[in-house]
Design an enzyme around this catalytic site. Structure first.
Site, short mmCIF file in Angstrom:
data_model
loop_
_atom_site.label_atom_id
_atom_site.label_comp_id
_atom_site.label_asym_id
_atom_site.label_seq_id
_atom_site.Cartn_x
_atom_site.Cartn_y
_atom_site.Cartn_z
N GLY A 10 0.82 -1.20 0.00
CA GLY A 10 0.00 0.00 0.00
C GLY A 10 0.86 1.25 0.00
CG LEU A 37 -3.31 -9.90 8.35
CD1 LEU A 37 -3.64 -8.43 8.16
CD2 LEU A 37 -2.25 -10.07 9.43
CB THR A 100 -8.25 8.23 10.28
OG1 THR A 100 -8.81 9.32 9.55
CG2 THR A 100 -9.39 7.45 10.91
CE1 TYR A 124 -10.77 4.45 6.78
CE2 TYR A 124 -11.08 6.67 7.61
CZ TYR A 124 -10.24 5.66 7.19
OH TYR A 124 -8.88 5.85 7.18
CE LYS A 128 -7.59 3.62 10.42
NZ LYS A 128 -6.52 2.73 9.92
CD1 TRP A 149 -3.26 13.94 2.02
CD2 TRP A 149 -5.44 13.58 2.26
NE1 TRP A 149 -3.78 13.75 0.79
CE2 TRP A 149 -5.13 13.52 0.89
CE3 TRP A 149 -6.77 13.37 2.65
CZ2 TRP A 149 -6.08 13.26 -0.09
CZ3 TRP A 149 -7.72 13.11 1.67
CH2 TRP A 149 -7.37 13.06 0.33
#
Length: 155
Positions: A10, A37, A100, A124, A128, A149
């Site tokens: 990623g 995982l 985030t 989302y 998180k 970001w």
């Protein structure tokens, strides 16, 4: 130190591997082809046992799509983070987790602090925050970075 970057394909993970290698660190990357995982904590611990630091760069990042796939977002951002933190505890490594600012509601007029009240407004952000809670509950030696970001050479 021996670093392991889980999610090395990623944007964040690939940049972290490059950075660590440029600094002369020993680093190994893991991705869907080299780590599962879904495996148990014990099985993952055997695979990652040589690591001093585990960096969790795995993430479900499709913010809008998370609304229609909350279970998948929770698995990737929540359960996998918690599982990797438990592995870290078991093998006595340090754990670095990326989170985030979506764990907040976005209404503050000043910068959020580490102890600011969380209040995610979407799936989302909730996924998180689940990851943050599971990491904190693991007993691992951890650091959670909340970012607004991410960017890199390829995105």
């Amino acid at each position: 130190m021996h670093f392991g970057v889980i999610g090395d394909q990623g944007m964040f993970g690939s940049e972290m591997v490059i950075l660590l290698r440029a600094q002369g660190q020993k680093v190994v990357g893991f991705n869907r082809e080299s780590i599962d995982l879904e495996d148990s904590v014990d099985a993952l611990a055997k695979q990652l046992d040589s690591l001093d630091v585990i960096i969790n760069a795995v993430g479900y990042t499709a913010v809008d799509k998370a609304e229609t796939e909350p279970d998948l977002a929770n698995k990737i951002n929540g359960e996998y983070a918690g599982k990797l933190a438990n592995v870290s505890k078991l093998i006595e490594s340090k754990f670095l987790h990326i989170s985030t600012d979506y764990v907040f509601d976005g209404t503050s007029n000043s910068p959020y602090q580490t102890d600011s009240k969380t209040n995610p407004q979407g799936a989302y952000g909730r996924s998180k925050l689940l990851g943050e809670h599971l990491v904190a509950d693991s007993g691992a030696t951890y650091t959670i970075f909340r970012t607004a970001w991410l960017y890199g050479a390829h995105g």
